[in-house]
Design an enzyme around this catalytic site. Structure first.
Site, PDB file in Angstrom:
ATOM      1  CG  ASP A 191      10.497  33.743   2.976  1.00 48.65           C
ATOM      2  OD1 ASP A 191      11.365  33.544   2.112  1.00 48.65           O
ATOM      3  OD2 ASP A 191      10.557  34.643   3.827  1.00 48.65           O
ATOM      4  NE  ARG A 192       8.697  25.545   5.547  1.00 46.97           N
ATOM      5  CZ  ARG A 192       8.226  25.200   6.766  1.00 46.97           C
ATOM      6  NH1 ARG A 192       7.042  24.633   6.891  1.00 46.97           N
ATOM      7  NH2 ARG A 192       8.948  25.440   7.848  1.00 46.97           N
TER       8      ARG A 192
END
Length: 232
Positions: free
Chosen positions: A56-57
């Site tokens: 995930d970012r």
């Protein structure tokens, strides 16, 4: 920005991804205007790299990239056949006292169909602070290790929310009051989920690899502040 290289050979590169860096372009991130991991690495190394998996970012840590498209399937097979160990650490709301298996299904964002998901959660340390966080007069946190046995999108974040121990700094599945506590009292603004270890047998060289990623500054600050012990 030059990223920390954790491992490199003729077939792959493993780097330590910072928080708030997208792994690659996707439909879900089309409105996010930040640096992309694959672009950063192309500038750093001078050639294209191909992510074998994703983070995930807002998640930091170990990420594996192939040096050639023809190598991708061999590395991805490690994940699909579950012949790779992934370990994360997280800071969550509340006291996690026991080792827990979480097996709640996770909804696929494309098909809207729920898929089986499995996470092992193990407590490392915990603390109670004399800092009031709504609706209580104190606040409690745990340092945990998470081992996903499946790879669903946002699996760890969803699973920790499901057992009422959301990850600190997670504004999608977390607790905004505890997120603000870390921002206001500790000046920490990132999500506390870090992929610290990958363990696998190299599909081309047969080398047994254990690759670990050092902790971001926010992590080091909190571990020192809370007098926790965790060495990567």
């Amino acid at each position: 920005m030059n990223l920390e290289v954790l491992f490199e050979d003729d077939y792959c590169i493993v780097v330590n991804k910072p928080n708030n860096v997208l792994t690659h372009y996707s439909y879900y991130s089309r409105n996010i205007k930040t640096d992309i991991l694959v672009d950063i690495l192309k500038v750093q190394f001078g050639f294209e790299l191909y992510p074998v998996h994703r983070l995930d970012r807002k998640t930091s840590g170990v990420i594996l990239l192939a040096k050639n498209k023809k190598y991708i399937s061999e590395f991805q097979e490690l994940f699909t056949s579950q012949n790779i160990v992934k370990k994360y650490i997280a800071i969550v709301r509340g006291i996690v006292s026991n080792k827990t298996t979480i097996d709640s299904p996770v909804k696929n964002p494309d098909t809207k169909v729920y898929k089986n998901a499995l996470t092992i959660c193990k407590s490392i340390s915990s603390i109670e602070l004399n800092i009031a966080v709504h609706p209580y007069n104190s606040s409690r946190y745990s340092l945990i290790e998470l081992t996903p046995k499946t790879g669903r999108m946002h699996q760890l974040r969803i699973h920790m929310n499901k057992i009422s121990h959301p990850i600190v700094g997670d504004y999608k599945y977390g607790d905004r009051f505890h997120n603000r506590n870390f921002e206001n009292n500790f000046d920490c603004h990132n999500m506390f989920l870090h992929a610290y270890l990958l363990k696998f047998k190299h599909p081309f060289t047969a080398e047994e690899l254990i690759i670990k990623a050092s902790l971001p500054l926010d992590w080091k600050k909190i571990i020192t502040e809370f007098k926790w012990k965790f060495d990567v």
